[in-house]
Design a protein around this motif. Structure first.
Motif, PDB file in Angstrom:
ATOM      1  N   ALA A 111     -13.709  10.294 -11.068  1.00  0.00           N
ATOM      2  CA  ALA A 111     -13.102  10.151 -12.395  1.00  0.00           C
ATOM      3  C   ALA A 111     -11.745  10.850 -12.468  1.00  0.00           C
ATOM      4  CB  ALA A 111     -14.047  10.708 -13.457  1.00  0.00           C
ATOM      5  N   GLU A 112     -11.639  11.989 -11.798  1.00  0.00           N
ATOM      6  CA  GLU A 112     -10.370  12.733 -11.788  1.00  0.00           C
ATOM      7  C   GLU A 112      -9.296  11.955 -11.027  1.00  0.00           C
ATOM      8  OE1 GLU A 112      -8.840  17.300 -10.815  1.00  0.00           O
ATOM      9  OE2 GLU A 112     -10.947  16.747 -10.508  1.00  0.00           O
ATOM     10  N   VAL A 113      -9.699  11.299  -9.944  1.00  0.00           N
ATOM     11  CA  VAL A 113      -8.752  10.484  -9.178  1.00  0.00           C
ATOM     12  C   VAL A 113      -8.327   9.268  -9.998  1.00  0.00           C
ATOM     13  CG1 VAL A 113      -8.371   9.186  -7.052  1.00  0.00           C
ATOM     14  CG2 VAL A 113      -9.798  11.236  -7.009  1.00  0.00           C
ATOM     15  N   LYS A 114      -9.281   8.668 -10.710  1.00  0.00           N
ATOM     16  CA  LYS A 114      -8.951   7.513 -11.551  1.00  0.00           C
ATOM     17  C   LYS A 114      -7.932   7.885 -12.616  1.00  0.00           C
ATOM     18  CE  LYS A 114     -13.153   4.696 -11.223  1.00  0.00           C
ATOM     19  NZ  LYS A 114     -14.331   4.162 -11.964  1.00  0.00           N
ATOM     20  N   GLU A 115      -8.090   9.065 -13.196  1.00  0.00           N
ATOM     21  CA  GLU A 115      -7.148   9.526 -14.215  1.00  0.00           C
ATOM     22  C   GLU A 115      -5.747   9.692 -13.631  1.00  0.00           C
ATOM     23  OE1 GLU A 115      -5.550  10.391 -17.730  1.00  0.00           O
ATOM     24  OE2 GLU A 115      -7.607   9.678 -17.385  1.00  0.00           O
ATOM     25  N   LEU A 116      -5.692  10.223 -12.405  1.00  0.00           N
ATOM     26  CA  LEU A 116      -4.393  10.360 -11.728  1.00  0.00           C
ATOM     27  C   LEU A 116      -3.765   8.985 -11.503  1.00  0.00           C
ATOM     28  CD1 LEU A 116      -2.280  12.060 -10.143  1.00  0.00           C
ATOM     29  CD2 LEU A 116      -3.721  11.760  -8.120  1.00  0.00           C
ATOM     30  N   CYS A 117      -4.566   8.026 -11.090  1.00  0.00           N
ATOM     31  CA  CYS A 117      -4.067   6.668 -10.847  1.00  0.00           C
ATOM     32  C   CYS A 117      -3.524   6.054 -12.136  1.00  0.00           C
ATOM     33  CB  CYS A 117      -5.165   5.787 -10.268  1.00  0.00           C
ATOM     34  SG  CYS A 117      -5.662   6.223  -8.580  1.00  0.00           S
ATOM     35  N   ARG A 118      -4.223   6.269 -13.247  1.00  0.00           N
ATOM     36  CA  ARG A 118      -3.762   5.734 -14.538  1.00  0.00           C
ATOM     37  C   ARG A 118      -2.410   6.330 -14.932  1.00  0.00           C
ATOM     38  NH1 ARG A 118      -9.106   7.088 -16.198  1.00  0.00           N
ATOM     39  NH2 ARG A 118     -10.524   5.294 -16.017  1.00  0.00           N
ATOM     40  N   GLU A 119      -2.217   7.605 -14.596  1.00  0.00           N
ATOM     41  CA  GLU A 119      -0.965   8.287 -14.944  1.00  0.00           C
ATOM     42  C   GLU A 119       0.216   7.785 -14.117  1.00  0.00           C
ATOM     43  OE1 GLU A 119      -1.470  12.467 -14.486  1.00  0.00           O
ATOM     44  OE2 GLU A 119      -3.062  12.632 -15.984  1.00  0.00           O
ATOM     45  N   LEU A 120      -0.039   7.476 -12.844  1.00  0.00           N
ATOM     46  CA  LEU A 120       1.068   7.237 -11.916  1.00  0.00           C
ATOM     47  C   LEU A 120       1.265   5.780 -11.496  1.00  0.00           C
ATOM     48  CD1 LEU A 120       0.599  10.305  -9.515  1.00  0.00           C
ATOM     49  CD2 LEU A 120       2.146  10.096 -11.463  1.00  0.00           C
ATOM     50  N   LEU A 121       0.279   4.920 -11.753  1.00  0.00           N
ATOM     51  CA  LEU A 121       0.350   3.550 -11.235  1.00  0.00           C
ATOM     52  C   LEU A 121       0.356   2.524 -12.363  1.00  0.00           C
ATOM     53  CD1 LEU A 121      -2.332   3.799  -8.374  1.00  0.00           C
ATOM     54  CD2 LEU A 121       0.151   4.014  -8.141  1.00  0.00           C
ATOM     55  N   PRO A 122       1.102   1.416 -12.161  1.00  0.00           N
ATOM     56  CA  PRO A 122       0.984   0.304 -13.107  1.00  0.00           C
ATOM     57  C   PRO A 122      -0.386  -0.350 -12.961  1.00  0.00           C
ATOM     58  CG  PRO A 122       2.361  -0.308 -11.240  1.00  0.00           C
ATOM     59  CD  PRO A 122       2.071   1.158 -11.098  1.00  0.00           C
ATOM     60  N   ALA A 123      -0.793  -1.127 -13.956  1.00  0.00           N
ATOM     61  CA  ALA A 123      -2.141  -1.687 -13.988  1.00  0.00           C
ATOM     62  C   ALA A 123      -2.463  -2.529 -12.760  1.00  0.00           C
ATOM     63  CB  ALA A 123      -2.320  -2.513 -15.259  1.00  0.00           C
ATOM     64  N   PRO A 144       0.803  -1.226   0.000  1.00  0.00           N
ATOM     65  CA  PRO A 144       0.000   0.000   0.000  1.00  0.00           C
ATOM     66  C   PRO A 144       0.834   1.274   0.000  1.00  0.00           C
ATOM     67  CG  PRO A 144      -0.945  -1.595   1.505  1.00  0.00           C
ATOM     68  CD  PRO A 144       0.361  -2.173   1.040  1.00  0.00           C
ATOM     69  N   GLN A 145       1.967   1.249   0.723  1.00  0.00           N
ATOM     70  CA  GLN A 145       2.763   2.472   0.815  1.00  0.00           C
ATOM     71  C   GLN A 145       3.338   2.885  -0.539  1.00  0.00           C
ATOM     72  OE1 GLN A 145       6.634   2.557   2.000  1.00  0.00           O
ATOM     73  NE2 GLN A 145       6.623   4.761   2.349  1.00  0.00           N
ATOM     74  N   GLU A 146       3.621   1.906  -1.421  1.00  0.00           N
ATOM     75  CA  GLU A 146       4.140   2.248  -2.746  1.00  0.00           C
ATOM     76  C   GLU A 146       3.099   3.015  -3.558  1.00  0.00           C
ATOM     77  OE1 GLU A 146       5.577  -1.231  -4.712  1.00  0.00           O
ATOM     78  OE2 GLU A 146       7.427  -1.301  -3.533  1.00  0.00           O
ATOM     79  N   ILE A 147       1.845   2.580  -3.453  1.00  0.00           N
ATOM     80  CA  ILE A 147       0.765   3.283  -4.147  1.00  0.00           C
ATOM     81  C   ILE A 147       0.587   4.678  -3.548  1.00  0.00           C
ATOM     82  CG2 ILE A 147      -1.700   3.236  -4.701  1.00  0.00           C
ATOM     83  CD1 ILE A 147      -1.566   0.176  -4.511  1.00  0.00           C
ATOM     84  N   GLU A 148       0.587   4.743  -2.214  1.00  0.00           N
ATOM     85  CA  GLU A 148       0.415   6.029  -1.531  1.00  0.00           C
ATOM     86  C   GLU A 148       1.536   6.993  -1.884  1.00  0.00           C
ATOM     87  OE1 GLU A 148      -1.674   3.792   2.298  1.00  0.00           O
ATOM     88  OE2 GLU A 148       0.222   4.852   2.553  1.00  0.00           O
ATOM     89  N   SER A 149       2.748   6.471  -1.921  1.00  0.00           N
ATOM     90  CA  SER A 149       3.905   7.312  -2.228  1.00  0.00           C
ATOM     91  C   SER A 149       3.810   7.882  -3.644  1.00  0.00           C
ATOM     92  CB  SER A 149       5.191   6.496  -2.078  1.00  0.00           C
ATOM     93  OG  SER A 149       6.322   7.269  -2.398  1.00  0.00           O
ATOM     94  N   ALA A 150       3.399   7.055  -4.586  1.00  0.00           N
ATOM     95  CA  ALA A 150       3.275   7.520  -5.971  1.00  0.00           C
ATOM     96  C   ALA A 150       2.216   8.609  -6.096  1.00  0.00           C
ATOM     97  CB  ALA A 150       2.942   6.342  -6.880  1.00  0.00           C
ATOM     98  N   LEU A 151       1.073   8.408  -5.459  1.00  0.00           N
ATOM     99  CA  LEU A 151      -0.031   9.372  -5.585  1.00  0.00           C
ATOM    100  C   LEU A 151       0.259  10.675  -4.845  1.00  0.00           C
ATOM    101  CD1 LEU A 151      -3.133   7.009  -5.269  1.00  0.00           C
ATOM    102  CD2 LEU A 151      -2.062   7.903  -7.349  1.00  0.00           C
ATOM    103  N   LYS A 152       1.026  10.592  -3.767  1.00  0.00           N
ATOM    104  CA  LYS A 152       1.345  11.804  -3.003  1.00  0.00           C
ATOM    105  C   LYS A 152       2.253  12.761  -3.767  1.00  0.00           C
ATOM    106  CE  LYS A 152       0.762  10.112   1.742  1.00  0.00           C
ATOM    107  NZ  LYS A 152       1.464   9.709   3.005  1.00  0.00           N
ATOM    108  N   SER A 153       2.818  12.299  -4.860  1.00  0.00           N
ATOM    109  CA  SER A 153       3.657  13.199  -5.669  1.00  0.00           C
ATOM    110  C   SER A 153       2.822  14.265  -6.369  1.00  0.00           C
ATOM    111  CB  SER A 153       4.450  12.390  -6.704  1.00  0.00           C
ATOM    112  OG  SER A 153       3.578  11.775  -7.639  1.00  0.00           O
ATOM    113  N   ASP A 154       1.493  14.069  -6.410  1.00  0.00           N
ATOM    114  CA  ASP A 154       0.597  15.058  -7.002  1.00  0.00           C
ATOM    115  C   ASP A 154       0.178  16.064  -5.934  1.00  0.00           C
ATOM    116  OD1 ASP A 154      -2.239  16.115  -7.822  1.00  0.00           O
ATOM    117  OD2 ASP A 154      -1.389  15.262  -9.669  1.00  0.00           O
ATOM    118  N   SER A 155       0.295  17.342  -6.233  1.00  0.00           N
ATOM    119  CA  SER A 155       0.051  18.400  -5.237  1.00  0.00           C
ATOM    120  C   SER A 155      -1.400  18.480  -4.781  1.00  0.00           C
ATOM    121  CB  SER A 155       0.488  19.757  -5.803  1.00  0.00           C
ATOM    122  OG  SER A 155      -0.254  20.076  -6.970  1.00  0.00           O
TER     123      SER A 155
END
Length: 455
Positions: free
Chosen positions: A419-431, A377-388
């Motif tokens: 939908a906006e959060v999903k788009e962020l996830c697609r940009e920053l996370l592997p499938a 979980p922390q890897e996902i959290e770390s990736a998403l936290k890079s967005d301001s």
């Protein structure tokens, strides 16, 4: 009573130094005199709960227990009455110190069922219990003295500093790493016993010329968001602990407080609590690491089969040292489950990088196994936290009868819709790390130490 003698000897080097909360102030000298007189009232008490509205009063009560050789059981009103009742029912002390009428008073409990351990605990520190019944961690005077000595070696604070203690002494990181360490180093102490308020924390830092502050990544990142460029930068020392912290979060905190030396530290109640620290000079490059073990601590990272892992491989962290608890109160089964030949299983997933620095990846029981893949979980959290836009979030696994284990994301931030959060996830996370469920919330639940409750 060697712990009190040690603290008293250190405090006598700075007798005029002060401890304050709101309008109440006492010097170290006045506290020594009061504590030794108050401790006489504890004669015959074996275990004493400490339940005070004022954290300053709780600190003085704690020292009174040390001076009397009585096992202290810190409690916190900030966790609510039910949580305190669970602890009192489990440990069953024979007295409680309270400031309910303004002054410290001792309430004796006639039907106490407290059982003395053969190794006298100076403290019984209870785990937060967010996932069930709090466990009572028994810490001896030697445990505390060992950890105090190690922390004092690396934490560069002195009698010219002022620390703001804004979390309950119920937490070992606050009790040992802030309060007792400050007494040993002769620091001026200011307590805050109110509710969580990052803007007020910033105001107090400014109003009282605070040089030292300790908190969780959640608290300090919120303070960083609210801090204005023109605010006075009196902070010289920041200590971060209590949660896994991403590199981005650490970087944002460092930018907000550019004049501060930042210590990223790791520990757990069972280790009194400190296990490791990252020297401030390394924070810029390794903000997401918790550094090197303390002088008295040894560490091992083992695979699920019990074999040492290689460099940068993830395994379960085990620690050993004179700071490690003697066990859980009246619970030998749970003690045996985590203690093996003097080694303590932390239950945390960790790795040691090529620089010999520890990095905590999260709790082993938070690991998500989906379609045979290990997802942290922390890897996902770390990736998403890079967005301001992201302010807070946590990720966890949830069993679904139809689809099996699913990834769930709870997030707080500046988003219009899911939908906006999903788009962020697609940009920053592997499938394979994509959340199946996303919830946008106004705030995440936190405990009294401003630590996100993950369960």
């Amino acid at each position: 009573m060697k712990l009190w003698k040690y603290l008293k000897n250190k405090m006598q080097l700075n007798l005029k130094q002060k401890i304050s909360e709101t309008d109440a102030t006492m010097t170290y000298e006045e506290i020594i005199i009061f504590v030794e007189e108050f401790s006489k009232s504890l004669k015959g008490v074996k275990c004493c709960g400490i339940l005070c509205t004022s954290e300053m009063a709780a600190g003085i009560a704690l020292l009174g227990c040390f001076a009397a050789g009585v096992t202290a059981l810190p409690l916190s009103e900030r966790y609510g009455r039910l949580h305190c009742k669970k602890i009192l029912d489990n440990i069953s002390p024979d007295a409680v110190i309270t400031d309910i009428n303004g002054d410290l008073q001792i309430l004796h409990i006639e039907d106490s069922s407290y059982i003395e351990h053969n190794e006298h605990p100076a403290l019984i520190m209870c785990t937060s219990g967010t996932s069930g019944m709090p466990k009572g961690v028994m810490l001896t005077e030697s445990n505390v003295l060992t950890n105090l000595s190690d922390i004092a070696k690396y934490f560069s604070i002195n009698s010219s500093d002022t620390i703001l203690i804004a979390r309950p002494l119920y937490h070992c990181a606050v009790l040992t790493g802030e309060f007792l360490t400050s007494l040993v180093k002769g620091v001026k102490i200011r307590f805050y016993s109110g509710t969580f308020n990052p803007m007020l924390m910033l105001k107090m830092v400014k109003d009282y010329n605070i040089t030292t502050f300790c908190g969780t990544p959640t608290l300090l990142s919120m303070m960083a968001r609210f801090k204005r460029v023109k605010d006075n930068d009196s902070l010289k020392h920041i200590c971060i602990s209590g949660e896994c912290m991403s590199f981005e979060t650490g970087t944002n905190i460092a930018k907000a407080f550019p004049k501060a030396d930042i210590y990223h530290v790791y520990g757990l109640t069972e280790a009194c609590p400190r296990v490791s620290y990252l020297p401030p000079k390394m924070f810029k490059d390794y903000a997401d690491c918790v550094g090197i073990p303390l002088d008295s601590v040894s560490v091992l990272i083992l695979s699920s089969e019990g074999m040492p892992v290689k460099e940068n491989e993830i395994g379960i962290l085990w620690v050993k040292g004179d700071n490690v608890m003697v066990g859980y109160y009246n619970n030998p089964e749970k003690t045996d489950a985590v203690m093996k030949n003097g080694w303590l299983c932390t239950g945390d997933l960790a790795l040691m990088n090529e620089k010999g620095l520890l990095k905590i990846k999260g709790r082993a029981d938070d690991l998500i196994i989906k379609a045979g893949m290990n997802i942290y979980p922390q890897e996902i959290e770390s990736a998403l936290k890079s967005d301001s836009r992201v302010r807070e979030l946590f990720v966890y696994g949830e069993n679904d009868e139809r689809y099996g284990v699913q990834i769930v994301l709870n997030i707080v931030g500046d988003f219009v819709d899911v939908a906006e959060v999903k788009e962020l996830c697609r940009e920053l996370l592997p499938a394979y790390q994509m959340p199946a469920k996303i919830r946008i919330l106004d705030e995440l639940p936190k405990n009294g130490s401003v630590k996100i409750i993950r369960r």
